[in-house]
Design a protein around this motif. Sequence first.
Motif, PDB file in Angstrom:
ATOM      1  N   SER A 121      41.205 -38.076 -70.015  1.00  0.00           N
ATOM      2  CA  SER A 121      40.524 -37.186 -69.066  1.00  0.00           C
ATOM      3  C   SER A 121      40.503 -37.759 -67.655  1.00  0.00           C
ATOM      4  O   SER A 121      40.431 -37.013 -66.688  1.00  0.00           O
ATOM      5  N   VAL A 122      40.589 -39.079 -67.537  1.00  0.00           N
ATOM      6  CA  VAL A 122      40.663 -39.656 -66.186  1.00  0.00           C
ATOM      7  C   VAL A 122      42.077 -40.055 -65.781  1.00  0.00           C
ATOM      8  O   VAL A 122      42.423 -40.003 -64.601  1.00  0.00           O
ATOM      9  N   ALA A 147      38.200 -39.477 -60.566  1.00  0.00           N
ATOM     10  CA  ALA A 147      39.026 -38.546 -61.326  1.00  0.00           C
ATOM     11  C   ALA A 147      38.158 -37.648 -62.192  1.00  0.00           C
ATOM     12  O   ALA A 147      38.418 -36.456 -62.348  1.00  0.00           O
ATOM     13  N   TRP A 148      37.101 -38.229 -62.759  1.00  0.00           N
ATOM     14  CA  TRP A 148      36.212 -37.420 -63.591  1.00  0.00           C
ATOM     15  C   TRP A 148      35.491 -36.397 -62.726  1.00  0.00           C
ATOM     16  O   TRP A 148      35.467 -35.202 -63.022  1.00  0.00           O
ATOM     17  N   ASN A 149      34.916 -36.880 -61.631  1.00  0.00           N
ATOM     18  CA  ASN A 149      34.066 -36.019 -60.814  1.00  0.00           C
ATOM     19  C   ASN A 149      34.839 -34.954 -60.048  1.00  0.00           C
ATOM     20  O   ASN A 149      34.259 -33.966 -59.608  1.00  0.00           O
ATOM     21  N   SER A 150      36.145 -35.158 -59.870  1.00  0.00           N
ATOM     22  CA  SER A 150      36.914 -34.166 -59.118  1.00  0.00           C
ATOM     23  C   SER A 150      36.867 -32.816 -59.808  1.00  0.00           C
ATOM     24  O   SER A 150      36.958 -31.793 -59.162  1.00  0.00           O
ATOM     25  N   CYS A 151      36.753 -32.805 -61.117  1.00  0.00           N
ATOM     26  CA  CYS A 151      36.768 -31.506 -61.794  1.00  0.00           C
ATOM     27  C   CYS A 151      35.610 -31.324 -62.769  1.00  0.00           C
ATOM     28  O   CYS A 151      35.483 -30.283 -63.379  1.00  0.00           O
ATOM     29  N   ARG A 152      34.780 -32.350 -62.924  1.00  0.00           N
ATOM     30  CA  ARG A 152      33.683 -32.243 -63.884  1.00  0.00           C
ATOM     31  C   ARG A 152      32.434 -32.913 -63.327  1.00  0.00           C
ATOM     32  O   ARG A 152      32.519 -33.763 -62.451  1.00  0.00           O
ATOM     33  N   GLN A 153      31.317 -32.540 -63.881  1.00  0.00           N
ATOM     34  CA  GLN A 153      30.066 -33.150 -63.466  1.00  0.00           C
ATOM     35  C   GLN A 153      29.502 -33.921 -64.646  1.00  0.00           C
ATOM     36  O   GLN A 153      29.559 -33.433 -65.782  1.00  0.00           O
ATOM     37  N   GLY A 162      30.866 -30.489 -68.448  1.00  0.00           N
ATOM     38  CA  GLY A 162      31.092 -30.993 -67.099  1.00  0.00           C
ATOM     39  C   GLY A 162      31.801 -29.966 -66.227  1.00  0.00           C
ATOM     40  O   GLY A 162      31.491 -29.804 -65.047  1.00  0.00           O
ATOM     41  N   ILE A 163      32.752 -29.262 -66.819  1.00  0.00           N
ATOM     42  CA  ILE A 163      33.483 -28.233 -66.063  1.00  0.00           C
ATOM     43  C   ILE A 163      32.567 -27.042 -65.797  1.00  0.00           C
ATOM     44  O   ILE A 163      32.501 -26.510 -64.681  1.00  0.00           O
ATOM     45  N   ASP A 170      29.273 -26.964 -65.664  1.00  0.00           N
ATOM     46  CA  ASP A 170      28.224 -27.266 -64.691  1.00  0.00           C
ATOM     47  C   ASP A 170      28.773 -27.358 -63.271  1.00  0.00           C
ATOM     48  O   ASP A 170      28.133 -26.931 -62.324  1.00  0.00           O
ATOM     49  N   LYS A 171      29.962 -27.915 -63.154  1.00  0.00           N
ATOM     50  CA  LYS A 171      30.560 -28.051 -61.827  1.00  0.00           C
ATOM     51  C   LYS A 171      30.827 -26.676 -61.212  1.00  0.00           C
ATOM     52  O   LYS A 171      30.684 -26.478 -60.014  1.00  0.00           O
ATOM     53  N   ALA A 191      41.720 -31.079 -67.069  1.00  0.00           N
ATOM     54  CA  ALA A 191      40.820 -30.037 -66.571  1.00  0.00           C
ATOM     55  C   ALA A 191      41.376 -28.641 -66.864  1.00  0.00           C
ATOM     56  O   ALA A 191      40.639 -27.732 -67.240  1.00  0.00           O
ATOM     57  N   PRO A 246      43.898 -36.208 -64.997  1.00  0.00           N
ATOM     58  CA  PRO A 246      42.789 -35.292 -64.692  1.00  0.00           C
ATOM     59  C   PRO A 246      43.219 -33.821 -64.535  1.00  0.00           C
ATOM     60  O   PRO A 246      42.470 -32.924 -64.923  1.00  0.00           O
TER      61      PRO A 246
END
Lengths: 258, 468
Positions: free
Chosen positions: A188-189, B443-449, A227-228, A230-231, A196, A192
Amino acid sequence: MTNPQRTVPAPKKVQLMATCLCDAFFDDVAVATVQVLEYLGVEVGFPADQTCCGQPAFNAGDWKASRKVVRHVVDTFKGEDPVVVPSGSCAAMLFHGALLEFENEPDLSEVKQLANRSWELLDYIVNGLGVREWPGSFPHRVSFHRSCHLRGTCSGPAAMNLMKSIDGLELATFGEAEQCCGFGGAFSVSHPNISARMGELKLEHIIAANPEYLVAADMGCLLHLGGIVDKSGIELPRLHVAQVLRDALVSANLLPAA
Amino acid sequence: MPTKTQQDIDRYARDLNPEVYTSVYGGTKATTEKRHDVLFHDYPDPDLLRRTAGEVKQHTLENLDTYLPKAEAALKANGAQVHFAADGDAANRIILEIMKANGAKSMVKSKSMVSEETGLGHFLEDNGMKCLETDLGEFIIQIDHDHPSHIVKPIAHKNRRDIAKSFEREGLGDYNDDPATITRRAREFLRGKYFEADVGLTGANFVSAESGRLAIVTNEGNARFCMAATPIHIGIVGIEKLIPHDRDLALFTSLIGRSGTGQHLTVYTQFINGPRRFGQPDGPEQMHVVFVDNKRTEVLASNCREILRCIRCGACLNVCPVYRQASGHAYRSVYPGPVGAVLSPLLAGTRFPELADLPKASSLCGACNEVCPVNIPIPDLLLRLRDKAKTEHAGRAMKGTPPMGMYGLLASQPHAWRAAMTMGAAMNLTPNAVMNIIPPAAAWNSCRQLPKWRGGKFRHWMKERGKN
Ligand code: SF4
């Protein structure tokens, strides 16, 4: 990825591996797991020295680091009692992944001993304890994401069948259900964009089914999908199956409300 | 929103032309659904079939030293000539020699992944020979100077408008993107070529060690034409294509079409075990079989040997969510998708580090294993290769992956772990701007929280109730 060696639990006594995600983010999932197991008359032990299953390093390709963690798990969860994990991927790490990375290690037999008594929660409840029906009600429309690590095990169908037996619970099926949500740990990192997009595609299908809750049996998937969600500010509450089972018990006064 | 990324496949997927994405996604999704319908309609327990086929293949691989000589003897007894090529260059040279020895100048070629692997077409052209691809997809690849992006549908990345434009450019008629017209025009063009060619080359999907029989499956019948009209037939075959007996062909031909394209059986299935015999009206006068090793014995000796069971059905590509997002060209090698992510780095030999990133391009979802007709545990093999990449310091593979040393330390020391769990709450106060300095977090935060940190809460709950 089923656990072919598993031995059917005789005494109703287990050790809970809460997983690092529940330890850090999802304490209520761990609480619900304990409540559900205790409702079934299972004595739940919680070895306080537990940390993580070793999966992050295993998937990232650093097997040396991962083996260090697995050795710690073996130490922490000694004995004969089943080890129950409310997460398909962490359970699979114990009964499958660890065996791969210890293939040529001198302490393989100890790892095997742990693997043989490791269970994913729903697999334990349905196929281990033989529970086929669940009391109480959960009058909601839910979509169940079959996490990839429940593939080929009895856990996916087990979770679905148990939920179907709950009064009022309506399962909302969705398209391309066999597809991964895109989490994949380090993936996932390191990837990305693909990760996503996989998540967004999964969510498109789920949202089209119009559920009130998104349910899964692995908090890894829900961390990522959530995470997606919520964002982007969409409303889609998430639950672990254990929380659904717990809430059903509360509705029937079989458990006191929190 | 495009995100900064360090891995080539991820970058490729991010920048992929939306039209290519649509072709790949639509095609693979439809084929996966067809596969499921056909397989589950036809067999009560397709999983049992897959596992059996996997065992037969594994058995053959483990006894290749018996089955290969057996196949060779059978083929020779049938009048065929048998050659062994240690690597791709050797295979190409053997084929060139056969052509030269017979004064041959031109070849019609049926689809073969191993010839793709050896770069046969270009090699022959460079040596003054004509070589024409006759599989429609491969033919389009050839006129476009492109590369296949799928092992069953080489032009999975193209749509019919692309193809119509290529045909127009090559003088194969005015622009017309009706599939039937495209096919008819290709057929008209190719038909004469079969008669002009001196040599017909095919691959083989299976070779029976018992009879030496080559089994070739196609949907266009072009392999058959390559053999029917030319005096010399050359079969180029990877040594892993062997199966023990003729009767096993029933199992494998049943599985390959159903798994790969969702067909009960491919349209054409041929069994060839030798050149034309006395009294037979047609067929090639000479038959040559070139068995290609090209690192396969090395793979067999490695801890990823199961990948050699692969029958190249393409089901794993079709179901793979990463392949669907990235397309085949993202894998920079002859074999794309899940099978390629394992096979290509292994076949690269000493150039392993160049492709060591491929096994990283997977969420390890296991869909590939679930559909594979020979039950290859692809995720396990991807993991083994990740470990190999790390152990051999293949830097390319590790790009973008957070280092795990610190994690290993923390997760094996319970006191430190517990402290970190409680202190992690500080994360809730850390502004994203600071977090984003750490690349994995960015990288995580760019598309997820990330959800709110609640470390320590569950442990506290457990402790409190223990007191009652
Ligand atoms: S690995 Fe399995 S699914 Fe993939 S192409 Fe080969 S045989 Fe087919």
